[in-house]
Design a protein around this motif. Structure first.
Motif, PDB file in Angstrom:
ATOM      1  N   UNK A 196      44.484  35.348 -46.061  1.00 21.26           N
ATOM      2  CA  UNK A 196      44.869  34.123 -45.349  1.00 21.26           C
ATOM      3  C   UNK A 196      44.088  32.918 -45.867  1.00 21.26           C
ATOM      4  N   UNK A 198      42.887  32.451 -48.823  1.00 22.67           N
ATOM      5  CA  UNK A 198      43.442  32.105 -50.129  1.00 22.67           C
ATOM      6  C   UNK A 198      44.745  31.318 -49.956  1.00 22.67           C
ATOM      7  N   UNK A 199      45.600  31.784 -49.040  1.00 22.58           N
ATOM      8  CA  UNK A 199      46.868  31.095 -48.786  1.00 22.58           C
ATOM      9  C   UNK A 199      46.628  29.705 -48.198  1.00 22.58           C
ATOM     10  N   UNK A 200      45.650  29.594 -47.287  1.00 21.74           N
ATOM     11  CA  UNK A 200      45.366  28.305 -46.650  1.00 21.74           C
ATOM     12  C   UNK A 200      44.918  27.262 -47.677  1.00 21.74           C
ATOM     13  N   UNK A 227      46.830  34.284 -53.422  1.00 15.67           N
ATOM     14  CA  UNK A 227      47.795  33.454 -52.676  1.00 15.67           C
ATOM     15  C   UNK A 227      49.208  33.649 -53.218  1.00 15.67           C
TER      16      UNK A 227
END
Lengths: 375, 375
Positions: A196, A198-200, A227
């Motif tokens: 999460x 990394x995605x953020x 991500x």
């Protein structure tokens, strides 16, 4: 019966049925087929099943087959429990395991629905994966040297646990026994929250100006590598582990709140205002301490290979000469990292070789006049 | 006078004075010394200055030296502006630049305090660094192929801009002109928020059980690599760029809030409850889109080298034979990545070579019977 985690004699016997032939299922099939086991494949998608067969992961399951001794459920996590229950019913003599990355939810559902059959179920979770999914990315060596979590249910028989542990060992993995909740809390910290985060970070780049992207460096690339992971698969994993991930994310948000307060103070009253630099340094120092606890921090293939580091003159042919001499020594180079020194006249080649070959190779390279660096 | 970003004829002239001999200062000194320039070093720490001298980065500055044509301030960011102002006063004929990773705060302070001297100041920020700091980690090649942001002040003369741009080009970097605020917003997104996210994830591991750490994989290692960075240096950078980092972190917190709400729903009402999977998938998909915008995603040396990809049988000696033949072709291998295929019988070696050598090397390897993969 105590299970001996270092037993090297255990091994999977009888036909193995694999339900779900994506990356994990096909990789397991490839590995078991390569050691001569009879592997039967089953997937709701006929194309996925045919692809796994064509790659050599096994042959399609039919009703005429002899009963499997072991069924491995490797479906997406949201249908895992139902598939496990169905397989327990369909094969009353078989041990059934799954490889889903969440365990408490699956275990609870199996226990609620399988009745007495639940004693033949043992959960598991191989800590291995790739950014690409599907059978096309399958690799017989995917599990080698990786932890493989074994999660016995309350009712699992010792024999069922032994069979699943043997599967992990046969695939070259290192079995680790954990409770379902303990497993789910652990993967929230080491896998789900990092995903999460990394995605953020990557999500912030969505609308960023091109000129900002042009300044990207290796730090950003490292933080955002995962991500690129599949959104549907990951949403399924995350809702399946909602409690532990939510708790870890709340702790993270509390740190984010502290950081924002500190940054607001600094933005309003200047960088040296009281209460600005302190909270920032605290979070970064806590990160230092946490990062230092991660085993095999330097990446590459931490458990699988030994490393031999050699100084190589930075000139055409020198690396070739090194590799030829390693080849003459009968050692296969599994991976290589090159680091250049400040002076640029020499580079450090770090060779990954099978662990048993590392020391003899160092001695041989010494003998041949190479500068071996013991680290 | 328009500045030509591709001019290859510009070059730094006259003595260069470097104030602050840490990683960046010493690396600049090494690179300029190696092309024959007269470099003078100045550091508040006599030991740091002696270390940089001993590494070959230049000789200590004394009052008897001829006036420098260029002064590079490479101090910690919280004393950069004061050092720039002092150098402008001390050397009335010199162009002064700095290499601090925040620009608006430095520019404002220089403009407020330097008076008419501000026209000889041009900010800059080489996008290069290492996890290790100090002169001992210096590398003459640190800036090669990296972006080097040039931030002219409102009053900077074109000649001063030309001199600083020439420095970047001489060090092998790619100059990019940005405004101070534009720069600070950009680095908040591509550097400062990624640093904090990495620290936040690693901070969660601080009190985690050993069994959880044992499940760490490459994803966690990648996300947390930069969490090992220096806490004092980073706190200084972050308070210096508090506005942009705070804004980016607020946007990130809003996503975190959405994630926590979704996870709470799933934990309370089950994984398939309305409003659970949607927000999770949205953030991960936004991360997919953001990650896809990052140039040179596969790491390594994205701008600096050409790549030649060759299939190599996975057997002792084969990689050595390849490297020997590359050496015979007179080509130096600058870096190498090895990828193994699913079948394990062959690997893909991706050789990084100077761009001009890539095509001739492909042709030569073709001729020698290697399977070259054009990607």
């Amino acid at each position: 019966m105590p299970v001996n985690p270092t037993a090297a004699t255990v091994s999977t016997t009888g036909p193995v049925k694999i339900v779900g032939t994506g990356l994990l299922g096909a990789s397991i099939g490839l590995a078991l087929t390569s050691v001569g086991l009879d592997v039967h494949l089953s997937d709701l998608s006929p194309t996925a099943q045919a692809l796994a067969r064509d790659l050599g992961a096994g042959r399609p399951f039919t009703a005429d087959e002899p009963e499997p001794a072991l069924v491995v459920v490797a479906t997406p996590p949201d249908v895992t429990a139902a598939a496990v229950v169905a397989q327990l019913r369909q094969h009353p003599g078989a041990v059934v395991t799954d490889v889903a990355s969440v365990k408490a939810l699956v275990a609870a559902q199996v226990q609620a629905e399988a009745g007495g059959d639940a004693k033949r179920y043992v959960g598991s979770h191989p800590m291995a994966g790739r950014e690409r999914s599907g059978a096309a990315a399958a690799d017989a060596d995917l599990f080698a040297g990786r932890p493989w979590v074994i999660v016995p249910g309350e009712e699992s028989t010792p024999e069922a646990v032994r069979v699943v542990r043997a599967l992990a060992v046969d695939l070259g993995a290192a079995p680790v026994t954990l409770g379902a909740q303990e497993h789910d809390d652990a993967v929230a910290l080491v896998s789900h929250v990092p995903q999460l985060a990394s995605s953020l970070v990557a999500a912030r780049l969505h609308g960023a100006p091109e000129s900002a992207l042009g300044l990207s460096g290796q730090g950003l690339r490292d933080v955002t590598r995962i991500a690129a992971s599949d959104a549907q698969l990951w949403s399924t994993i995350l809702v399946g582990n909602a409690g532990p991930v939510g708790r870890a994310l709340r702790a993270l948000r509390s740190d984010v709140d502290d950081l924002i307060s500190a940054l607001d103070r600094a933005a309003t009253h200047g960088p040296l205002t009281e209460g600005a630099v302190g909270p920032l340094a605290r979070v970064i120092a806590a990160g230092n301490a946490g990062a230092a606890r991660i085993p095999g921090k330097h990446g590459g293939a931490p458990n699988r290979y030994g490393e031999v580091a050699v100084l190589v003159p930075d000139a055409p042919g020198e690396l070739g000469r090194l590799f030829s001499e390693v080849g003459e020594a009968g050692v296969n180079i599994e991976d290589l990292q090159l680091e250049h020194s400040a002076g640029q006249s020499v580079g450090l080649a770090v060779l990954s070789v099978v662990p048993a070959a590392a020391e003899p190779l160092e001695a041989e390279l010494d003998r041949r006049g190479w500068r071996v660096v013991r680290r």
